[in-house]
Design a protein around this motif. Structure first.
Motif, PDB file in Angstrom:
ATOM      1  N   LEU A  76       2.928   8.048   2.183  1.00 36.38           N
ATOM      2  CA  LEU A  76       3.717   7.053   3.273  1.00 36.38           C
ATOM      3  C   LEU A  76       3.006   5.375   2.236  1.00 36.38           C
ATOM      4  O   LEU A  76       2.548   5.392   1.111  1.00 36.38           O
ATOM      5  CB  LEU A  76       1.815   6.542   3.585  1.00 36.38           C
ATOM      6  N   SER A  77       3.807   4.514   2.944  1.00 34.11           N
ATOM      7  CA  SER A  77       4.188   2.725   2.303  1.00 34.11           C
ATOM      8  C   SER A  77       3.907   1.317   3.269  1.00 34.11           C
ATOM      9  O   SER A  77       4.395   2.009   4.555  1.00 34.11           O
ATOM     10  CB  SER A  77       5.096   3.527   1.036  1.00 34.11           C
ATOM     11  N   VAL A  78       3.815   0.821   2.881  1.00 31.20           N
ATOM     12  CA  VAL A  78       3.688  -0.459   3.694  1.00 31.20           C
ATOM     13  C   VAL A  78       4.208  -1.432   2.633  1.00 31.20           C
ATOM     14  O   VAL A  78       3.756  -1.592   1.512  1.00 31.20           O
ATOM     15  CB  VAL A  78       2.843  -0.496   4.117  1.00 31.20           C
ATOM     16  N   ASP A  79       5.295  -2.490   2.789  1.00 30.95           N
ATOM     17  CA  ASP A  79       5.503  -2.643   1.868  1.00 30.95           C
ATOM     18  C   ASP A  79       6.808  -3.478   2.537  1.00 30.95           C
ATOM     19  O   ASP A  79       7.806  -3.359   3.376  1.00 30.95           O
ATOM     20  CB  ASP A  79       7.005  -2.049   0.845  1.00 30.95           C
TER      21      ASP A  79
ATOM     22  N   ALA B 296       6.319   3.197   5.990  1.00 26.60           N
ATOM     23  CA  ALA B 296       7.215   4.214   6.251  1.00 26.60           C
ATOM     24  C   ALA B 296       6.125   5.099   5.846  1.00 26.60           C
ATOM     25  O   ALA B 296       5.506   5.601   4.979  1.00 26.60           O
ATOM     26  CB  ALA B 296       8.481   3.762   4.647  1.00 26.60           C
ATOM     27  N   ILE B 297       6.312   6.101   6.810  1.00 23.09           N
ATOM     28  CA  ILE B 297       5.879   7.447   6.135  1.00 23.09           C
ATOM     29  C   ILE B 297       6.988   8.383   6.370  1.00 23.09           C
ATOM     30  O   ILE B 297       7.344   8.525   7.243  1.00 23.09           O
ATOM     31  CB  ILE B 297       4.789   7.711   7.562  1.00 23.09           C
ATOM     32  N   GLY B 298       6.329   9.803   5.732  1.00 21.16           N
ATOM     33  CA  GLY B 298       8.031  10.526   5.478  1.00 21.16           C
ATOM     34  C   GLY B 298       6.579  12.277   4.706  1.00 21.16           C
ATOM     35  O   GLY B 298       5.643  11.865   4.664  1.00 21.16           O
TER      36      GLY B 298
ATOM     37  N   PHE C 118       0.828  -1.178   0.317  1.00 18.60           N
ATOM     38  CA  PHE C 118       0.408   0.138  -0.215  1.00 18.60           C
ATOM     39  C   PHE C 118       1.235   1.138   0.066  1.00 18.60           C
ATOM     40  O   PHE C 118       2.204   1.086   0.783  1.00 18.60           O
ATOM     41  CB  PHE C 118      -0.615  -0.090   1.337  1.00 18.60           C
ATOM     42  N   SER C 119       0.221   1.850  -1.248  1.00 19.93           N
ATOM     43  CA  SER C 119       1.335   3.315  -1.099  1.00 19.93           C
ATOM     44  C   SER C 119       0.408   4.586  -0.842  1.00 19.93           C
ATOM     45  O   SER C 119      -0.620   4.335  -1.440  1.00 19.93           O
ATOM     46  CB  SER C 119       2.150   3.388  -1.649  1.00 19.93           C
TER      47      SER C 119
ATOM     48  N   ASP D 237       8.807   3.060  10.104  1.00 19.50           N
ATOM     49  CA  ASP D 237      10.064   3.873   9.767  1.00 19.50           C
ATOM     50  C   ASP D 237       9.424   4.682   9.369  1.00 19.50           C
ATOM     51  O   ASP D 237       9.279   5.606   8.471  1.00 19.50           O
ATOM     52  CB  ASP D 237      10.227   3.061   7.981  1.00 19.50           C
ATOM     53  N   ASN D 238       9.701   6.299  10.474  1.00 20.79           N
ATOM     54  CA  ASN D 238       9.248   7.431  10.491  1.00 20.79           C
ATOM     55  C   ASN D 238      10.642   8.208  10.627  1.00 20.79           C
ATOM     56  O   ASN D 238      11.389   9.303  10.992  1.00 20.79           O
ATOM     57  CB  ASN D 238       8.702   7.716  12.258  1.00 20.79           C
ATOM     58  N   THR D 239      10.093   9.119   9.006  1.00 24.33           N
ATOM     59  CA  THR D 239      11.015  10.364   8.669  1.00 24.33           C
ATOM     60  C   THR D 239      10.248  11.751   9.059  1.00 24.33           C
ATOM     61  O   THR D 239      10.567  12.833   7.863  1.00 24.33           O
ATOM     62  CB  THR D 239      11.620   9.492   7.173  1.00 24.33           C
ATOM     63  N   LEU D 240       9.368  11.646   8.994  1.00 21.62           N
ATOM     64  CA  LEU D 240       8.548  12.596   9.283  1.00 21.62           C
ATOM     65  C   LEU D 240       9.197  13.859  10.322  1.00 21.62           C
ATOM     66  O   LEU D 240      10.082  13.395  11.089  1.00 21.62           O
ATOM     67  CB  LEU D 240       7.212  12.612  10.658  1.00 21.62           C
ATOM     68  N   LYS D 241       8.856  15.110   9.579  1.00 21.51           N
ATOM     69  CA  LYS D 241      10.460  16.030  10.106  1.00 21.51           C
ATOM     70  C   LYS D 241       8.982  17.545  10.663  1.00 21.51           C
ATOM     71  O   LYS D 241       7.659  17.256  10.356  1.00 21.51           O
ATOM     72  CB  LYS D 241      11.245  16.669   8.493  1.00 21.51           C
ATOM     73  N   VAL D 242       9.708  18.198  11.337  1.00 18.87           N
ATOM     74  CA  VAL D 242       9.461  19.640  11.716  1.00 18.87           C
ATOM     75  C   VAL D 242       9.822  20.476  11.055  1.00 18.87           C
ATOM     76  O   VAL D 242      11.089  21.016  10.519  1.00 18.87           O
ATOM     77  CB  VAL D 242      10.277  20.008  13.203  1.00 18.87           C
TER      78      VAL D 242
END
Length: 333
Positions: free
Chosen positions: A173-176, A181-183, A105-106, A209-214
């Motif tokens: 966002l993706s599930v593989d 993973a979310i950015g 899913f993406s 895998d969290n790459t969210l930024k502020v």
């Protein structure tokens, strides 16, 4: 010379060989019969336990199991051994890794909404995910349906999380495989932490895998709407802020304080009047608004002003008041 005793011994030996052959043939036939009898019983027990994807191969009364996760195979081993007539069941180490492909899913942010891609096992799951994505705007792309794809815990829970992603800028966002993973970016670390806490319970066996930024200089969609709605209107010929105008500016102050990288242009407009008076009135109105914002704690360096003057052709226009206003344009974000 052949004696009667010798002939008797030869006949006995031939008889023994024949009996052995019959016994051997009977054992093979019995092995096939046992397998034919036990196979449907074993599959029925597995289906009842929700393990219909596990494969069973019988050799007589001995079963070998394959095509499942380690946990599924361990459960299946106990279930099949419990079937009446089965001697034992073992996991076939050579074939147990023959697992179905996992679902994927993406979800990515695009100009007017989001784009979907992925493969899921059935139409109900696909529709639930697409309905959730609609909360973020127009949906493009699609999810493919493949009944041969495996299932996963996150397929039933991710749809509850998707509406909470509306404030994420540049969302991806993706599930593989075995991770989600979310950015993207949010305006505060508190927002990033809150969203991560919300996603965690929906992961199932997935890792995050969290790459969210502020990004304190970005505006969320709701904040952009607040700025758009903060237009200040004035009475004819006036540059005085009334209570309604000040209330709108206080909302604007809150947005600016929460987004310290945002810079605004304050644009002044006058109603139908002569150009000289219109220019002066526009200047007075932007000055009044800027003064209020600075007095409320906004750095003057973040505020620029521009006077758009008047529109003489608007005289008699039923909507002439729209020309007696100050509005805002985001210049730095």
């Amino acid at each position: 010379m052949t004696t009667p005793q010798t002939k008797t011994k030869q006949r006995a030996g031939l008889t023994g060989i024949a009996l052995a052959a019959v016994i051997g043939i009977g054992s093979f036939a019995g092995s096939d019969s046992a397998a034919d009898d036990l196979t449907p019983k074993a599959y029925a027990a597995l289906v009842q336990a929700g393990l219909s994807n596990v494969k069973v191969d019988f050799d007589g009364r001995e079963a070998k199991l394959s095509n499942g996760t380690p946990d599924e195979l361990a459960k299946a081993e106990k279930i099949v051994e419990g079937v009446n007539g089965v001697r034992w069941a073992k996991i076939d180490s050579n074939r147990s890794t023959n697992l179905p492909d996992p679902p994927t899913f993406s979800l990515t942010r695009v100009a007017d909404g989001v784009n979907l891609n992925g493969v899921v096992p059935n139409a109900a799951v696909a529709q639930k995910l697409k309905d959730a994505a609609l909360s973020l705007g127009k949906v493009t792309g699609d999810l493919k349906i493949d009944p041969n794809v495996g299932t996963a815990d996150w397929l039933g829970t991710l749809s509850d999380v998707i509406p909470s992603l509306s404030e994420v800028d540049d969302l991806a966002l993706s599930v593989d495989g075995d991770s989600l993973a979310i950015g993207g970016s949010l305006e505060s670390q508190a927002g990033v932490d809150t969203l991560a806490d919300l996603i965690e319970p929906s992961l199932g066996d997935l890792s995050l895998d969290n790459t969210l930024k502020v990004d304190a200089a970005r505006l969320s969609p709701s904040q952009a709407e607040d700025i758009k709605a903060a237009n200040v209107y004035f009475a004819r010929g006036s540059s005085t802020l009334d209570a309604r105008g000040k209330a709108g500016l206080l909302t604007l102050v809150d947005v600016l304080k929460r987004n310290t990288g945002v810079e605004l242009e304050i644009g002044g407009h006058a109603g139908p009047t002569d150009p000289v008076r219109g220019k002066a009135l526009s200047d007075e109105r932007v000055a009044a608004v800027k003064e209020f914002l600075v007095a409320s704690g906004i750095d003057a360096a973040r505020l620029s002003t521009k006077s758009y003057g008047s529109d003489p052709e608007a005289d008699g226009d039923a909507y002439a008041e729209q020309y007696r206003r100050v509005d805002f344009i985001v210049k730095g974000n």
